[in-house]
Enzyme design. Structure first.
Site, mmCIF file in Angstrom:
data_model
loop_
_atom_site.group_PDB
_atom_site.id
_atom_site.type_symbol
_atom_site.label_atom_id
_atom_site.label_comp_id
_atom_site.label_asym_id
_atom_site.label_seq_id
_atom_site.Cartn_x
_atom_site.Cartn_y
_atom_site.Cartn_z
ATOM 1 N N PHE A 1 0.813 -1.223 0.000
ATOM 2 C CA PHE A 1 0.000 0.000 0.000
ATOM 3 C C PHE A 1 0.843 1.268 0.000
ATOM 4 C CE2 PHE A 1 0.854 -0.244 4.581
ATOM 5 C CZ PHE A 1 1.055 1.091 4.891
ATOM 6 N N LYS B 1 -1.246 -6.785 -9.369
ATOM 7 C CA LYS B 1 -2.229 -6.939 -8.286
ATOM 8 C C LYS B 1 -1.800 -5.933 -7.220
ATOM 9 C CE LYS B 1 -3.157 -8.229 -4.625
ATOM 10 N NZ LYS B 1 -3.477 -7.194 -3.612
ATOM 11 N N GLU C 1 -5.015 -3.646 -2.037
ATOM 12 C CA GLU C 1 -6.462 -3.381 -2.025
ATOM 13 C C GLU C 1 -6.790 -2.139 -1.191
ATOM 14 O OE1 GLU C 1 -4.656 -5.699 -0.675
ATOM 15 O OE2 GLU C 1 -5.713 -6.938 0.805
ATOM 16 N N SER D 1 5.341 -7.117 3.094
ATOM 17 C CA SER D 1 5.925 -7.478 4.398
ATOM 18 C C SER D 1 6.699 -8.804 4.295
ATOM 19 C CB SER D 1 4.811 -7.593 5.436
ATOM 20 O OG SER D 1 3.880 -8.565 5.001
ATOM 21 N N CYS E 1 9.492 1.680 3.222
ATOM 22 C CA CYS E 1 10.399 0.567 3.490
ATOM 23 C C CYS E 1 11.818 1.080 3.717
ATOM 24 C CB CYS E 1 10.392 -0.398 2.318
ATOM 25 S SG CYS E 1 10.927 0.409 0.819
ATOM 26 N N GLU F 1 9.262 -4.597 12.724
ATOM 27 C CA GLU F 1 8.951 -3.417 11.906
ATOM 28 C C GLU F 1 7.622 -2.826 12.390
ATOM 29 O OE1 GLU F 1 7.765 -4.141 7.788
ATOM 30 O OE2 GLU F 1 8.907 -2.388 7.178
#
Ligand code: NAD
Length: 497
Positions: free
Chosen positions: A149, A173, A176, A226, A281, A382
């Site tokens: 995301f 993909k 969402e 992740s 990240c 994280e």
């Protein structure tokens, strides 16, 4: 309520699945749309279309593929405001930051415009007498990208411009949580003249991801997200005989040496820890204060964290926007609770931050911990939010040991004025991307992006020269043209004479 569809075969596609997910505007906390969640049948339809499109697209000369990229670059520039607003409205990050992330994606498109040069093969005349040999790189087929995301434009653009320019077709993909940007990029690619079926977007969750990694016609998968999901993708793609690169989570350290320019280090850390609400990240979530610099560093940071301007991403004054969803906000806050219980010193507490007029938005203020120890969960895991942990190290060796012992190996920085410390650090750090007096060392498109250790499963980094290697396979041809002299059968291993 608006429904975000898939994009397959050059047009909007609803698919058969009736499942949908909710998309929010994080600044207001209101639901802004629902997004279709594909089932296996929907994914298979997209893969079939992409497979058909591959025949035509892979045979197009690289120069023609590059020309589509040139046109796409122009269209991104022309539509940059709209794309940026889409990012802000679903992710929440501030406008200028979102714009910057779009330009970092655009860089990859610019790099992909040079694909004819990159696909030039190697040729050796006379590897043996009258025998020539050459190597070429050919596309793989249908490639898939599964993205997180936090960079709805940039991370997909690490993947598909390279894949497509190399002659592959692509199924994206996206997350969402913020899917609209991918649909807009698909429309722009069509406008740029990309043939139908070459680039497709399938929205969805685990079901769509599993359908992609189980479809035998998907040749390669690029994943960013992740670490647990990256490992799952890596293992299952390998099991299904697919090429895979799976980039995972991070816990990036910033080593602050006693001889550094402290203002530079503090400013660098502020942007790197709290920019994009820590949802990067390459965010720096750990500052390692070396020698006696700890108190000065924490005092300077604390003042700045307390005065961080938190607000809606579209507000010009905001330095930090909301988090992406309510669930994520609660998760990040719960880590702050954990840190307190573990005994770290909470110097700035942003948990109760509220903003008038946006009470339902997913906001929190910046948090700063001091005296964080390496066995604490807030150090090991994280958090992916605006929480910076200061760890104290007695010297350079202890600092580099911390960096190298951590399970993640995405990015790291050192702030120092000493060339020897900088050079030794860059050589010894077991990390994929290293900054010397640079807080967020994200490589440009013509280098490649990727971490080490549990931040990347696979062999190739993303985009740049590694992107070309990932999205093509090597073929070497050895040829001799008969010269009238017929040779006798040879039963020994051929060696060139
Ligand atoms: P995530 O792992 O939850 O989701 C990533 C993608 O995987 C999404 O498309 C999602 O739909 C899909 N997914 C989620 N759960 C799944 C499951 N159980 N099975 C199959 N697919 C699943 O990550 P996120 O929360 O969207 O993004 C944040 C994470 O991404 C952070 O850990 C961050 O460090 C990482 N990230 C890494 C890099 C990098 O370059 N290493 C870059 C950006 C983000």
């Amino acid at each position: 309520m608006k429904t975000i569809q898939h994009f397959v075969g050059g047009k909007s596609f609803s698919g058969q699945s009736k499942r949908t997910g909710k998309v929010f505007n994080p600044a207001t906390g209101e639901q802004s749309a629902e997004v279709r969640l594909a089932n296996t049948k929907d994914v298979d339809t997209a893969v079939d279309d992409a497979k058909k499109a591959f025949e035509l697209w892979s045979n197009k000369p690289p120069l023609q593929r590059a020309r589509v990229m040139f046109k796409f670059k122009e269209l991104i520039e022309k539509n940059s405001k709209e794309l940026t607003e889409i990012i802000v409205s679903e992710h929440g990050k501030v406008f200028e930051d979102a714009k910057g992330s779009l330009s970092r994606g655009l860089e990859v498109v610019e790099y992909a415009c040079g694909i004819p040069e990159m696909l030039k093969g190697d040729f050796t005349e006379n590897v043996g007498t009258n025998v020539d040999s050459w190597s070429i790189r050919q596309p793989l087929g249908v490639c898939a990208g599964i993205t997180p995301f936090n960079f709805p434009a940039m991370v997909p653009m690490w993947m598909f411009p390279m894949a497509i320019a190399c002659g592959n077709t692509f199924i994206l993909k996206p997350s969402e949580k913020d899917p609209s940007c991918s649909i807009k990029l698909a429309e722009l690619l069509s406008e740029a003249g990309l043939p139908n079926g070459v680039f497709n977007v399938v929205n969805g969750d685990k079901e769509a991801v599993d359908a992609l990694i189980n479809n035998k016609d998907v040749a390669a998968v690029s994943f960013v997200g992740s670490t647990p999901i990256a490992k799952y993708i890596y293992e299952n793609c390998a099991k299904n005989e697919k090429r895979v690169q799976a980039l995972g989570g991070a816990k990036n350290h910033c080593v602050v040496m006693p001889d550094c320019d402290l203002d530079q280090a503090v400013n660098g850390l502020m942007g790197a820890a709290y920019g994009s609400a820590g949802e990067r990240c390459m965010a720096q979530s750990v500052a390692v204060a070396v020698g006696g610099i700890g108190d000065k560093l924490v005092n300077s940071l604390a003042k700045k964290v307390e005065s961080l301007k938190v607000g809606p991403g579209m507000d010009k004054d905001s330095e930090m926007g909301p988090l992406v969803t309510k669930d994520h906000l609660e998760k990040v806050k719960s880590y702050v609770d954990i840190g307190e219980k573990e005994g770290a010193k909470l110097v700035v507490d942003g948990r109760n931050f509220k903003i008038q007029g946006y009470e339902k938005g997913f906001y929190m203020g910046g948090c700063l911990f001091d005296y964080v120890k390496k066995d604490m969960r807030i150090y090991k895991e994280e958090i992916f939010g605006p929480v910076l942990s200061v760890v104290r190290a007695k010297d350079f060796d202890e600092a580099i040991k911390l960096v190298n012992d951590h399970e993640f190996g995405n990015g790291v920085s050192i702030f120092t004025r000493d060339g020897d410390s900088g050079r030794t650090f860059s050589s010894k750090a077991k990390i994929g991307m290293v900054g010397i007096n640079i807080p967020i060392p994200v490589p440009m498109a013509f280098h490649s992006f990727g971490g080490w250790k549990r931040s990347l499963f696979g062999d190739q980094h993303m985009h740049g020269p590694e992107g070309v290697r990932f999205y093509t396979k090597l073929k070497t041809i050895t040829s001799r043209w008969p010269s009238g002299l017929r040779s006798d059968p040879e039963f020994i291993m051929p060696t060139m004479k």
